[in-house]
Each structure stands twice: as C-alpha cells, then as structure tokens.
Enzyme design. Structure first.
Site, short mmCIF file in Angstrom:
data_model
loop_
_atom_site.label_atom_id
_atom_site.label_comp_id
_atom_site.label_asym_id
_atom_site.label_seq_id
_atom_site.Cartn_x
_atom_site.Cartn_y
_atom_site.Cartn_z
N ASN A 292 0.83 -1.20 0.00
CA ASN A 292 0.00 0.00 0.00
C ASN A 292 0.87 1.26 0.00
O ASN A 292 2.00 1.25 0.49
CB ASN A 292 -0.98 0.00 1.17
CG ASN A 292 -0.33 -0.13 2.53
OD1 ASN A 292 0.60 -0.91 2.72
ND2 ASN A 292 -0.83 0.61 3.51
N GLU B 52 -3.79 -4.29 -3.10
CA GLU B 52 -4.41 -5.16 -4.10
C GLU B 52 -4.50 -4.47 -5.45
O GLU B 52 -4.21 -5.07 -6.49
CB GLU B 52 -5.82 -5.58 -3.64
CG GLU B 52 -5.85 -6.38 -2.35
CD GLU B 52 -5.94 -5.53 -1.09
OE1 GLU B 52 -6.29 -6.10 -0.04
OE2 GLU B 52 -5.67 -4.30 -1.14
#
Length: 155
Positions: A64, A77
C-alpha cells in the site's frame, strides 16, 4: 496384493500433490509478508503487502502507498493487479494478502474486492496473519452477487 500397492501409490501421489500445493500457497504468503515491508504508510501505520500469482507462474508483489491527501492513497491489491496488467497479464490464479494484524485475518476493502472481480470471480484469495496462517476464499466468496465485465454484455 496388487490392489493394495495401487492404493498406496495413489495415496502417495495425492499426498505429494497436496504438499506441493501447500508449499506453493505458503511461498505466496511469504512473498506477501515480504512485500509488506515496503509499504509507505506514514499516516495510518497500517502496512499491507500482496503477492499475485498468474497462471503461468509469474508472481507480482506490491504494497500500500498512502498520501497526505488521504483519498489518493492506493491499496496494495490495486497496486499489484495494476502492476501485472501493465505488463500484459489479465488472468490470475491467486493473490495472498498480508498485514500486521495478529487478531484477525486481513481482508480487502470493498473497492479492492470490486477491482479484483474485474479480472474474474473464480480465483483464490489467501487472507493471512503475520504468523503465516491463512484463510482461503475466492473472489466470488468475497464479493457475492457481483457486477463484472460480462454484465455489460447483457442485452
């Protein structure tokens, strides 16, 4: 006696396949835990890493990345999938996701679930803890009754 030997060979072959599968899952989780170390999260301190496995065995990793303007941060993701797509991959076998949460398994946010769904509903998602334990789900299980690209083709 021959029947017993055949059963024994079958059981050994099945055990070997299961061991290979589990070691592959554990390796993917290990790579997601490693990717987590690169997270840029000075505001939330919530590190997340992911490892994405394509059908040809290529693995992409990501983490992230936060931003001072909070809504511009990017979840791991979406980063790892975008990284794979930018290199020509569109078909995924599995993704392992890791964080520092010890009490519960990491789970993708709703936006990431939809982003994952863009590339199919029937691929594996491994939600893990720092100790390497995990829960296996599919994208479909994470986002039931989802909306995907095929829905735009309905007349």
């Amino acid at each position: 006696m021959g029947d017993l030997k055949m059963r024994h060979k079958f059981m050994n072959a099945t055990a070997n396949m299961l061991n290979e599968y589990l070691s592959g899952v554990k390796e993917l989780i290990r790579q997601s835990l490693e990717a987590k170390k690169f997270a840029y999260c000075p505001y939330s301190k919530f590190r997340v890493g992911a490892a994405l496995l394509t059908h040809n065995g290529t693995v992409f990793t990501g983490c992230n990345v936060e931003n001072t303007c909070f809504n511009l941060g990017i979840c791991t993701e979406r980063i790892v999938i975008s990284k794979a797509v930018s290199e020509g991959y569109r078909d995924f076998k599995a993704i392992a996701i890791a964080s520092d949460m010890c009490e519960q398994f990491i789970s993708p946010c709703g936006g990431c679930r939809q982003f994952m769904r863009e590339f199919g509903a029937n691929w594996d998602v491994y939600l893990s803890k720092p100790d390497g334990s995990y829960v296996e789900m599919t994208v479909e299980e994470l986002l039931p009754m989802s909306f995907g690209p095929e829905d735009l083709k309905v007349k």
